[in-house]
Design an enzyme around this catalytic site. Sequence first.
Site, PDB file in Angstrom:
ATOM      1  N   ASP A  42     -26.782  75.905  30.402  1.00  0.00           N
ATOM      2  CA  ASP A  42     -26.787  76.875  30.257  1.00  0.00           C
ATOM      3  C   ASP A  42     -25.509  78.428  30.701  1.00  0.00           C
ATOM      4  OD1 ASP A  42     -29.584  77.937  29.066  1.00  0.00           O
ATOM      5  OD2 ASP A  42     -30.309  77.434  30.961  1.00  0.00           O
ATOM      6  N   ASP A  96     -35.092  82.386  28.809  1.00  0.00           N
ATOM      7  CA  ASP A  96     -35.276  81.155  29.011  1.00  0.00           C
ATOM      8  C   ASP A  96     -36.969  80.909  29.193  1.00  0.00           C
ATOM      9  OD1 ASP A  96     -35.465  78.078  29.237  1.00  0.00           O
ATOM     10  OD2 ASP A  96     -34.707  78.461  31.364  1.00  0.00           O
ATOM     11  N   ASP A 127     -30.298  78.551  33.748  1.00  0.00           N
ATOM     12  CA  ASP A 127     -30.510  77.848  35.165  1.00  0.00           C
ATOM     13  C   ASP A 127     -30.431  76.944  35.165  1.00  0.00           C
ATOM     14  OD1 ASP A 127     -32.977  76.566  33.594  1.00  0.00           O
ATOM     15  OD2 ASP A 127     -34.764  77.044  35.120  1.00  0.00           O
TER      16      ASP A 127
END
Length: 930
Positions: free
Chosen positions: A656, A344, A652
């Site tokens: 995801d 990310d 997070d």
Amino acid sequence: MRVTEQRSPQNTTLSPDKVRDWHSLEAQEALELLQVDQKKGLTNEEAGRRQEAYGRNVMTPKKQQSALVLFLLQFHQPLIYILLVAALVSVLLGEYIDASVIFGVVLINSIIGYIQESKALAAIDALSKSMSAKATVLREGRKQQIDASELVPGDIVLLQSGDKFPADVRLVQARDLKVDESALTGESVAVEKHPDPVAADEMLGDRFSMGFASTVVTYGQATGLVVATGDKTEVGKIQESISGAQDLDTPLTIKIKEFSRLLLWVILALSAAVFLVEYLRGADPADTFMLAVALAVGAIPEGLPVAVTIMLALGVSKMAKRRAIIRRLVAVETLGSTNVICSDKTGTLTENQMTVQQILAGGETYTVTGLGYRPEGKIQQQETQTDLSSNQALAQCLKAGALCNDSALKEKDGQWLIEGDPTEGALEVAARKAGLERRNLEEAQPRQDTIPFESEYQYMATLHAGERPVIYLKGSVEAVLDRSNKALLPNGELGELDKAHIEKQVEQMAGAGLRVLAFAMLDSAEGQTQIDHEHTKSDLVFLGLQGMIDPPRKEAMEAVALCQRAGIDVKMITGDHAVTAAAIASQIGLQGRQENGQLVAVTGKQLQQIGDQELPDLVEKTAVFARVAPEQKLRLVKALQSRDRVVAMTGDGVNDGPALKQANIGIAMGITGTDVAKDASDMVLTDDNFSSIEGAVEEGRGVFDNLTKFIVWTLPTNLGEALVVLLAVALSSQLPIKPVQLLWINMTTSVLLGLTLVFEPKEPGIMDRPPRASNQPLLTPKLIMRTLLVGVLMLIAAYGLFLYELNQSATLVEAQTVVTTVFVVVESYYLLNCRSLVRPVGQIGWFSNMWVYYGIGIMFLAQALFIYTPFMNMLFGSSPLDAMQVLRIFGAGAVVFTIVSVEKQIRFRLGNKRRAAAQRKKQLREGEAQ
């Protein structure tokens, strides 16, 4: 194609879930489809009917295995079957001690395996908790607060700042609505929402007319129409994806399973052959079977599962010191084989703190140093700090950013934090870097009135009293330029406003991924205490621009470079915009497909147009993926895995979860991560920092190296033991070693000797070599040759001393005790050779791992008890030895150590010569190319 056909709400076959694009419908059309009055809502009777049709607004819990089934599955291994059968037949033959020891070994392995795997994933529970507990709805024409689980499609819900969306909602009305969707889409800042329809093919993060379950209202108010509940919501679909994601085997477990299957058939074939040969010779069937059991027990590395588990557990402890918490033991080893990291952007590769980096004021461009919210840095031109007194436009631009601001910059426990909007916080930090304290500014120019930000107007304005009453305004470039007709010059005078030049500057700043805000001011009338949009509609004085970005972490840039040097591809998969993502990726140094010298970012919309056949090629070449939906993250991970890539995925948010579970190793953020992300992951970073991933990969490689060293150390013993039994069969001699003595060797040496290898320091240059190929065998041909060499040397030493002792009139029990001790001593010597698989022991330092010597000392003490205590003599059938017998045993161990050391030295020197020759050839080719 959109499905819009609906039946009467009285009919339970009503199916709003058939409409795939509520975001593209007009709000009134959505109300008509669900046949509900916006002002009255549903009747309680109708709500009850719809609940019967669609069920409660809750997630369907995932069925998990019982503790008993989980424990019994630990016995579901080929090699364990052999041991269990051996224990059972030993009982039938009256060999109760042998049977007890064999079954005890199996039970210990199973208990350890059960403890390792008993932590079941709680991702679905966490998703259920993410649904709001209460909801304010309009039913029977009046407001009611009900349990969110009672919501049904067609309910009218009312929301305000701080509320969590209790279901998926089509917005009907919205006032200055901003929603934090980071947990679902990965968007780093709050999203402005409105009831206007958007295109049907917009990605999840761009459906501005929708509110999604588990996201939070950060500003404004809204009225919405519930269009999906429970498993039909976007977060519910993620639950389904998590449930459907595969639990993948790790590179090590795959190799051990392959090795176990091969070993199983070899052992069964050899044991059957031995039994058949001895039976045909006329031997007693019971004795013949115990011979076959001895062969099986000797060939099976019983200590391997226990040792691997303990080694991985110690690896967990090492990684915890590097801020990586391991949730599944096998993740330790998987990290060492990782060759792709999908990361990310926000908070992992970046600071997750908006920072002003560039200012345009008075026709001059300035850079701002320093990262994050810590008010340390400078405003400078060409590395020369700027004096605010020399540029009144810059000073006023910074003042406007600090005063037209509702955030608060605070220090807590040494950390600088922002209370409020991160963008406004960045403006206050920029002013502080120029020496402008907001508290002092507010004392000199106290605020009198405010025009809050509204999406319709795209700006915020504040009125300030003081020596010079003034209105400060900040907002989008378009909104500010439209209201301005003059520009403030550095000397404080007014000049012409060159809008074309400013728009060109904005384009350049946006191209670098900066979010740009514009600032203006207007002198107010003396004594004025209120302002409205009429006061700010024209004649403003343009002050300048401030461009900000969430900057990359310095340590992340270093870690990415180290990973790429180690042959690990790093890919950014983010919900942020493509331009911003590509700009950050370039600053970080990601390597991927480029056009015109710029990294190419592939968006979610583009991914939708790419088929599954073409996707793996695209993913291999591309480093940046932006504005992707949850199911696309999962698709990207699967595409990489289709090329036999070992994928680590960071995340997070709720969005995801599926990709984290599908990845070979899922890595969740410990600070900003949601419960869903953590529970679906294999590893949690306590500092949310990419550099910790690199550290964990380095530790994982070290653990894999040490596991390989352990396997290379333990297999020759099993080979030697099996060869001793086979030779005894071939020569029709007495059994040189009992099955229970073989178990003693395999279990005690694995724990007391083999586990000391876990403390071996990492090999030099561990991050300069490429990752292990997923199809690379556990043992290379060189290591197989060494295993055969040591196994044969053990056979010669053990069987040779066995025959010698019998010729010296020793008893069979004494000779068998000598053979058992030979294996223990030779393993202890060989342990020193296995501290490095390539380098001679002298090059890695004789005393760089003192645990090896502690382990050898404890093993020798245990073996002395085995030899000289009556209880152990009775339990294992051993006998005391004299000094000369012990001396001969240690002499055999020294000979084996010397031979293996010479073999390693020769291979090491030949390897150095080959590497030097390859380097010379490479230099010659480069010279010819130049």
